[in-house]
Design a protein around this motif. Structure first.
Motif, short mmCIF file in Angstrom:
data_model
loop_
_atom_site.label_atom_id
_atom_site.label_comp_id
_atom_site.label_asym_id
_atom_site.label_seq_id
_atom_site.Cartn_x
_atom_site.Cartn_y
_atom_site.Cartn_z
N VAL A 1 -10.12 30.22 23.09
CA VAL A 1 -11.38 30.32 21.63
C VAL A 1 -9.52 29.73 21.22
N GLN A 2 -9.00 30.96 20.88
CA GLN A 2 -7.68 30.76 19.90
C GLN A 2 -7.41 29.23 20.83
N GLY A 3 -6.58 28.82 21.60
CA GLY A 3 -6.00 28.03 22.15
C GLY A 3 -6.46 26.46 21.85
N SER A 4 -7.63 26.58 22.16
CA SER A 4 -8.87 25.44 21.46
C SER A 4 -8.85 24.71 20.58
N ARG A 5 -9.03 26.24 19.48
CA ARG A 5 -8.70 25.97 17.86
C ARG A 5 -7.27 25.70 17.21
N ASP A 6 -6.66 26.44 18.16
CA ASP A 6 -5.01 25.83 17.09
C ASP A 6 -5.36 24.53 17.09
N LEU A 7 -5.32 23.77 19.11
CA LEU A 7 -4.89 22.52 19.09
C LEU A 7 -5.51 21.43 17.71
N VAL A 8 -6.90 21.71 17.93
CA VAL A 8 -7.90 21.16 17.01
C VAL A 8 -7.52 21.41 15.73
N LEU A 9 -6.77 22.39 15.03
CA LEU A 9 -6.26 22.54 13.74
C LEU A 9 -4.66 21.84 13.79
N GLY A 10 -4.43 21.68 14.70
CA GLY A 10 -2.67 20.72 14.69
C GLY A 10 -2.29 22.42 14.26
N ARG A 11 -2.21 23.69 14.91
CA ARG A 11 -1.16 24.23 14.77
C ARG A 11 -0.16 24.06 16.08
N LEU A 12 -1.00 23.28 17.41
CA LEU A 12 0.33 22.84 18.30
C LEU A 12 0.05 21.62 18.08
N ALA A 13 1.20 21.07 18.10
CA ALA A 13 1.20 19.01 18.22
C ALA A 13 0.07 19.36 19.67
N SER A 14 -0.74 18.48 20.14
CA SER A 14 -0.63 17.39 21.33
C SER A 14 -1.03 16.20 21.33
N PRO A 15 -0.92 15.26 22.50
CA PRO A 15 -0.87 14.28 22.42
C PRO A 15 -2.37 13.51 22.71
N ALA A 16 -2.53 14.36 24.33
CA ALA A 16 -3.79 14.25 24.28
C ALA A 16 -4.80 14.49 24.01
N LEU A 17 -4.93 14.82 22.27
CA LEU A 17 -5.89 15.51 21.47
C LEU A 17 -6.53 14.07 21.65
N PRO A 18 -7.93 14.50 21.45
CA PRO A 18 -9.43 13.15 21.15
C PRO A 18 -8.85 12.32 20.38
N ALA A 19 -8.78 12.96 18.56
CA ALA A 19 -9.12 13.25 17.50
C ALA A 19 -7.82 13.43 16.48
N PRO A 20 -7.75 13.03 15.04
CA PRO A 20 -6.54 13.65 14.91
C PRO A 20 -7.30 14.66 14.35
N PRO A 21 -5.99 15.84 14.44
CA PRO A 21 -6.15 17.21 14.33
C PRO A 21 -7.59 17.31 12.68
N GLY A 22 -7.86 18.78 12.51
CA GLY A 22 -8.84 18.54 11.62
C GLY A 22 -9.23 20.50 11.30
N GLU A 23 -10.68 19.78 10.61
CA GLU A 23 -11.83 21.38 10.77
C GLU A 23 -12.37 20.99 12.15
N LEU A 24 -12.56 20.12 12.90
CA LEU A 24 -13.29 20.33 13.71
C LEU A 24 -13.55 18.35 14.43
N ILE A 25 -13.52 18.38 15.88
CA ILE A 25 -13.30 17.22 16.71
C ILE A 25 -14.98 17.35 17.64
N VAL A 26 -15.63 16.38 16.90
CA VAL A 26 -17.19 15.70 17.53
C VAL A 26 -17.17 13.95 18.61
N LEU A 27 -17.42 15.13 19.58
CA LEU A 27 -17.08 14.39 20.80
C LEU A 27 -18.57 13.04 21.27
N PRO A 28 -18.43 12.04 21.51
CA PRO A 28 -19.38 11.05 21.35
C PRO A 28 -20.92 11.22 22.34
N GLY A 29 -21.89 11.01 21.05
CA GLY A 29 -22.68 11.44 21.45
C GLY A 29 -23.24 12.37 21.00
N ALA A 30 -22.79 13.80 20.32
CA ALA A 30 -22.79 14.81 19.71
C ALA A 30 -23.82 14.79 18.74
#
Length: 352
Positions: free
Chosen positions: A223-252
């Motif tokens: 959970v921490q790893g996913s959270r840190d990636l979403v928040l941009g604490r660790l940069a990842s080229p694979a992130l499906p959206a810009p880092p921020g408070e949340l990522i909402v995937l298609p159809g949600a």
């Protein structure tokens, strides 16, 4: 890349999916490793698979989407870290003096892979290990080095560690050294290969950094790893959206009257109803968080249903499970896939 482990500490999340394929910040965990490896110049990757090996190829194919060439090697029986590396070596195409990068498939790291390879080549080391510093090294085996960065020992867990540096799970081998690992049997690089090289006088080099590092082997760390990636604490080229408070995937669907943030991911087709509060959590595809539910630092599996007024904190809810109204699940409780908890069945939980 070592991806054969069963991920037992992450159950029930890994009952149907191998740990490296768990959705992490909106994509399979390995997508982050592959994207970072590509960014540092890697072009060909060999997957050392075992547990649920058949699931990797349909997920990543030939690697074209990542700008990589992927090859899959299978272990019929788990061979340990060293045995897996030796088994995968039959798919290598490089010469005996070439550097071979080996990554554990359950690590998030922000260290400079390119610099690790450069130091290995410049020193003509047998192996170069990424070392990271942790606050409590007594939970790990520690890896002392001399003033020149040469690894002097691999020490088991001890209440009085001599250093706070530990093995971070990323290695650069000289290709010929891999061929010295015994073939066809269980071998641990930590307990056998690396100590053996040190004893024989080979140069085992440590590359120590203080960059971001996380072993995602437990639900809390996942959970921490996913959270840190979403928040941009660790940069990842694979992130499906810009880092921020949340990522909402298609159809949600997230109600405007719901509060969702803190590095949360809302999976494809998932629904968060009005009055629900979701913080720092991973919501699987097609799950439902009903009105008034509170989900904090938790994982809700695919198709799971969380009823009105439920409280989840540090909890793991398996795929297609149902948690009835009025339940409070906290402090590490895990609900297995398909389990149905009736209304007010659980008010709290001790560590499990």
């Amino acid at each position: 890349m070592l991806v054969g482990g069963q991920g037992t500490r992450l159950r029930p999340l890994t009952l149907g999916v191998p740990k490296p394929l768990l959705p992490t910040a909106g994509v399979p965990f390995l997508a982050h490793q592959l994207a970072r490896a590509r960014a540092f110049g890697v072009r060909r990757v060999v997957f050392a698979t075992s547990y649920r090996a058949e699931m990797f190829r349909p997920t990543f194919g030939d690697g074209e989407a990542f700008g990589l060439s992927l090859t899959y090697v299978y272990e019929e029986e788990p061979l340990g870290t060293g045995g897996a590396i030796r088994n995968a070596a039959r798919a290598l195409t490089c010469g005996p003096d070439a550097p071979v990068l080996v990554l554990n498939g359950d690590i998030l790291s922000g260290h400079d892979i390119g610099e690790q390879v450069r130091r290995h080549v410049a020193a003509r080391a047998a192996v170069t290990l990424h070392l990271t510093e942790v606050d409590d090294p007594s939970r790990f085996g520690c890896v002392p080095t001399d003033a020149d960065g040469r690894v002097t020992a691999f020490l088991e867990k001890t209440p009085n560690p001599v250093t706070n540096r530990i093995n971070a799970g990323c290695y650069v081998f000289t290709r010929s050294v891999i061929d010295t690992i015994p073939e066809g049997r269980v071998v641990s690089v930590e307990r056998e290969t690396f100590p053996g090289l040190i004893e024989a006088g080979a140069l085992v080099l440590g590359y120590a950094t203080r960059s971001y590092w996380l072993d995602v082997g437990t639900p809390e760390a996942f959970v921490q790893g996913s959270r840190d990636l979403v928040l941009g604490r660790l940069a990842s080229p694979a992130l499906p959206a810009p880092p921020g408070e949340l990522i909402v995937l298609p159809g949600a669907e997230v109600s405007p009257e719901a509060k969702v943030g803190g590095g949360s991911v809302v999976g494809a087709g998932a629904k968060v109803e009005a009055g629900a509060a979701v913080t720092g959590s991973v919501l699987g595809d097609g799950c439902l968080i009903a009105a008034g539910a509170t989900v904090t630092d938790s994982v809700v599996g695919r198709g799971a249903r969380i009823a009105e007024g439920v409280v989840l904190r540090d909890a793991v809810i398996g795929d297609d499970a149902e948690v009835g109204p009025g339940n409070e699940l906290i402090r590490g409780v895990r609900v297995w896939p398909g389990v149905v908890l009736p209304e007010r069945a659980v008010r709290f939980s001790s560590d499990a």
